[in-house]
Design a protein around this motif. Structure first.
Motif, PDB file in Angstrom:
ATOM      1  N   ALA A   1       6.055  -2.608  13.836  1.00 43.50           N
ATOM      2  CA  ALA A   1       7.009  -3.524  13.738  1.00 43.50           C
ATOM      3  C   ALA A   1       7.216  -4.074  12.118  1.00 43.50           C
ATOM      4  O   ALA A   1       8.415  -3.903  11.817  1.00 43.50           O
ATOM      5  CB  ALA A   1       6.839  -5.097  14.218  1.00 43.50           C
ATOM      6  N   ALA A   2       6.142  -3.881  11.387  1.00 42.06           N
ATOM      7  CA  ALA A   2       6.193  -4.237   9.971  1.00 42.06           C
ATOM      8  C   ALA A   2       6.676  -3.073   9.356  1.00 42.06           C
ATOM      9  O   ALA A   2       7.538  -3.383   8.197  1.00 42.06           O
ATOM     10  CB  ALA A   2       4.551  -4.504   9.495  1.00 42.06           C
ATOM     11  N   ALA A   3       6.219  -1.787   9.720  1.00 37.75           N
ATOM     12  CA  ALA A   3       6.802  -0.633   9.228  1.00 37.75           C
ATOM     13  C   ALA A   3       8.065  -0.427   9.192  1.00 37.75           C
ATOM     14  O   ALA A   3       9.122  -0.194   8.345  1.00 37.75           O
ATOM     15  CB  ALA A   3       6.089   0.401   9.660  1.00 37.75           C
ATOM     16  N   LYS A   4       8.955  -1.156  10.416  1.00 36.90           N
ATOM     17  CA  LYS A   4      10.351  -1.002  10.575  1.00 36.90           C
ATOM     18  C   LYS A   4      10.893  -1.937   9.577  1.00 36.90           C
ATOM     19  O   LYS A   4      11.941  -1.784   9.066  1.00 36.90           O
ATOM     20  CB  LYS A   4      10.669  -1.388  12.048  1.00 36.90           C
ATOM     21  CG  LYS A   4      12.238  -1.217  12.352  1.00 36.90           C
ATOM     22  CD  LYS A   4      12.225  -1.414  13.816  1.00 36.90           C
ATOM     23  CE  LYS A   4      13.837  -1.498  14.434  1.00 36.90           C
ATOM     24  NZ  LYS A   4      14.106  -1.718  15.695  1.00 36.90           N
ATOM     25  N   ARG A   5      10.311  -3.064   9.504  1.00 35.87           N
ATOM     26  CA  ARG A   5      10.951  -4.178   8.424  1.00 35.87           C
ATOM     27  C   ARG A   5      10.934  -3.801   7.165  1.00 35.87           C
ATOM     28  O   ARG A   5      11.789  -3.803   6.300  1.00 35.87           O
ATOM     29  CB  ARG A   5      10.129  -5.380   8.768  1.00 35.87           C
ATOM     30  CG  ARG A   5      10.189  -6.128   9.908  1.00 35.87           C
ATOM     31  CD  ARG A   5       9.659  -7.626   9.533  1.00 35.87           C
ATOM     32  NE  ARG A   5       8.226  -7.634   9.299  1.00 35.87           N
ATOM     33  CZ  ARG A   5       7.438  -7.800  10.405  1.00 35.87           C
ATOM     34  NH1 ARG A   5       7.636  -7.691  11.560  1.00 35.87           N
ATOM     35  NH2 ARG A   5       5.984  -7.795   9.984  1.00 35.87           N
TER      36      ARG A   5
ATOM     37  N   LEU B   1       0.728  -1.158  -0.140  1.00 34.50           N
ATOM     38  CA  LEU B   1       0.114   0.044  -0.157  1.00 34.50           C
ATOM     39  C   LEU B   1       0.913   1.349  -0.018  1.00 34.50           C
ATOM     40  O   LEU B   1       0.289   2.432  -0.043  1.00 34.50           O
ATOM     41  CB  LEU B   1      -0.810  -0.092   1.245  1.00 34.50           C
ATOM     42  CG  LEU B   1      -1.920  -1.138   1.200  1.00 34.50           C
ATOM     43  CD1 LEU B   1      -3.037  -0.818   2.442  1.00 34.50           C
ATOM     44  CD2 LEU B   1      -2.972  -1.013  -0.110  1.00 34.50           C
ATOM     45  N   LYS B   2       2.092   0.986  -0.117  1.00 36.76           N
ATOM     46  CA  LYS B   2       3.056   2.169   0.020  1.00 36.76           C
ATOM     47  C   LYS B   2       2.737   3.279  -1.372  1.00 36.76           C
ATOM     48  O   LYS B   2       2.654   2.774  -2.358  1.00 36.76           O
ATOM     49  CB  LYS B   2       4.430   1.890  -0.085  1.00 36.76           C
ATOM     50  CG  LYS B   2       5.458   3.213  -0.169  1.00 36.76           C
ATOM     51  CD  LYS B   2       6.825   2.653  -0.087  1.00 36.76           C
ATOM     52  CE  LYS B   2       7.833   3.982  -0.108  1.00 36.76           C
ATOM     53  NZ  LYS B   2       9.067   3.560  -0.042  1.00 36.76           N
TER      54      LYS B   2
ATOM     55  N   GLY C   1      11.215  -0.462   6.173  1.00 31.78           N
ATOM     56  CA  GLY C   1      12.025   0.452   6.214  1.00 31.78           C
ATOM     57  C   GLY C   1      11.255   1.909   5.971  1.00 31.78           C
ATOM     58  O   GLY C   1      11.661   2.957   5.346  1.00 31.78           O
ATOM     59  N   LEU C   2       9.990   1.898   6.769  1.00 28.02           N
ATOM     60  CA  LEU C   2       9.157   2.929   6.371  1.00 28.02           C
ATOM     61  C   LEU C   2       9.145   3.717   7.767  1.00 28.02           C
ATOM     62  O   LEU C   2       9.318   3.441   9.076  1.00 28.02           O
ATOM     63  CB  LEU C   2       7.844   2.557   6.153  1.00 28.02           C
ATOM     64  CG  LEU C   2       7.669   1.847   4.669  1.00 28.02           C
ATOM     65  CD1 LEU C   2       6.356   1.308   4.562  1.00 28.02           C
ATOM     66  CD2 LEU C   2       7.959   2.782   3.723  1.00 28.02           C
TER      67      LEU C   2
ATOM     68  N   PHE D   1       2.271   2.287   6.663  1.00 26.46           N
ATOM     69  CA  PHE D   1       2.867   1.677   5.666  1.00 26.46           C
ATOM     70  C   PHE D   1       3.085   2.613   4.401  1.00 26.46           C
ATOM     71  O   PHE D   1       3.054   2.022   3.269  1.00 26.46           O
ATOM     72  CB  PHE D   1       1.618   0.839   5.347  1.00 26.46           C
ATOM     73  CG  PHE D   1       1.433  -0.103   6.687  1.00 26.46           C
ATOM     74  CD1 PHE D   1       2.413  -0.994   7.179  1.00 26.46           C
ATOM     75  CD2 PHE D   1      -0.045  -0.350   6.867  1.00 26.46           C
ATOM     76  CE1 PHE D   1       1.999  -1.879   8.111  1.00 26.46           C
ATOM     77  CE2 PHE D   1      -0.244  -0.971   8.084  1.00 26.46           C
ATOM     78  CZ  PHE D   1       0.857  -1.818   8.506  1.00 26.46           C
ATOM     79  N   GLY D   2       2.865   3.967   4.595  1.00 23.51           N
ATOM     80  CA  GLY D   2       3.242   4.625   3.432  1.00 23.51           C
ATOM     81  C   GLY D   2       1.905   4.899   2.596  1.00 23.51           C
ATOM     82  O   GLY D   2       1.839   5.424   1.422  1.00 23.51           O
TER      83      GLY D   2
END
Length: 274
Positions: free
Chosen positions: A267-271, A160-161, A273-274, A178-179
């Motif tokens: 945690a997902a956003a960190k993975r 979804l970025k 790189g957002l 998530f951008g």
């Protein structure tokens, strides 16, 4: 005449059950009928759009059933996809049996779809196998779609970025992690991303997608077949309609679940790189 109507209704229900649970309910009886419309619902044309609908433990059944019903009436080639073919649990206690594993799912899809269910959604957002599968198929799918908290799973998979999107109203504030750009609409379409709000928005989503893929007249036909003309008994289906007091009460009751979704989203956003 009444007997024939009851019989046709029973056969149609059997077809729907077979599609959603993997149980060949009424299949033998259906094969004997001379009623061509009933048979044609069960026959999938070889050139039918390929639809992969993710199913997972603790999902919300209605998120799946609404769109699935519309897709099956359209005679799309719908597969319910999970890691294995063991039944997955749902919020209403009715298990759903996957028809394909991740490995069996075609690489190139017309539609990739993710339903919601906050507890199962959190698990999926933390599951590398799920996210890898969605990222791979979503990269090539003609349409990448979701309903309810399924939008968070798409976001966690990096799909979804840069897109407008929506999700269930209590977690839409997580979409920017998530951008994505949250748009406060029941169904949001941005290029080939189509996301729906909570639960019942699944029918609206399905009709929107069918109109996009097959034209408005086909979507209108499906809407009429489903007799989709909602008249809710209360004007209370959105935060704006419900008012601040009811919204605050519901948020308090969901506080733990939504906090868990935030942790998984961060945690997902960190993975990513957002």
């Amino acid at each position: 005449m009444a007997h024939e109507i009851d019989r046709r209704s029973l056969l149609a229900l059997g077809a729907a059950l077979a599609a959603t649970t993997g149980v060949p309910a009424l299949a033998a009886e259906n094969s004997k009928t001379s009623d061509q419309p009933i048979r044609s619902l069960m026959d999938i044309p070889p050139d039918a759009p390929k639809v992969a609908m993710l199913v997972y433990p603790k999902m919300v059944a209605l998120d799946l059933i609404g769109p699935l019903t519309a897709f099956r009436i359209m005679r799309f080639n719908v597969q319910l996809v999970w890691k294995d073919k063991q039944p997955v649990s749902t919020d209403v206690g009715i298990p759903v049996i996957p028809s394909q594993t991740f490995d069996e799912c075609p690489k190139d899809l017309d539609v990739l779809f993710v339903p919601g269910g906050i507890l199962g959604t959190i698990d999926c957002m933390n599951d590398p196998d799920v996210l890898t599968f969605l990222a791979d198929r979503g990269e090539r799918a003609k349409y990448v779609t979701s309903v309810c908290t399924g939008g968070l799973v798409l976001g966690a998979a990096g799909l979804l970025k840069g897109y407008d999107a929506t999700a269930f109203w209590t977690v839409t504030d997580l979409l920017p992690l998530f951008g994505a750009r949250h748009v406060d609409k029941r169904v949001v379409m941005d290029r080939n991303r189509i996301t729906g709000g909570g639960v019942t928005a699944g029918v609206d989503f399905a009709l929107t997608l069918i109109a996009e893929m097959k034209g408005e007249e086909e979507a209108r036909r499906i809407q009429l077949i489903m007799e989709y003309a909602p008249e809710p008994p209360f004007k209370n289906g959105t935060p704006q309609e419900a008012g601040p007091e009811r919204v605050a009460q519901l948020r308090e009751r969901r506080k733990g679940m939504d906090a868990g979704a935030r942790i998984a989203a961060e945690a997902a956003a960190k993975r990513l790189g957002l």
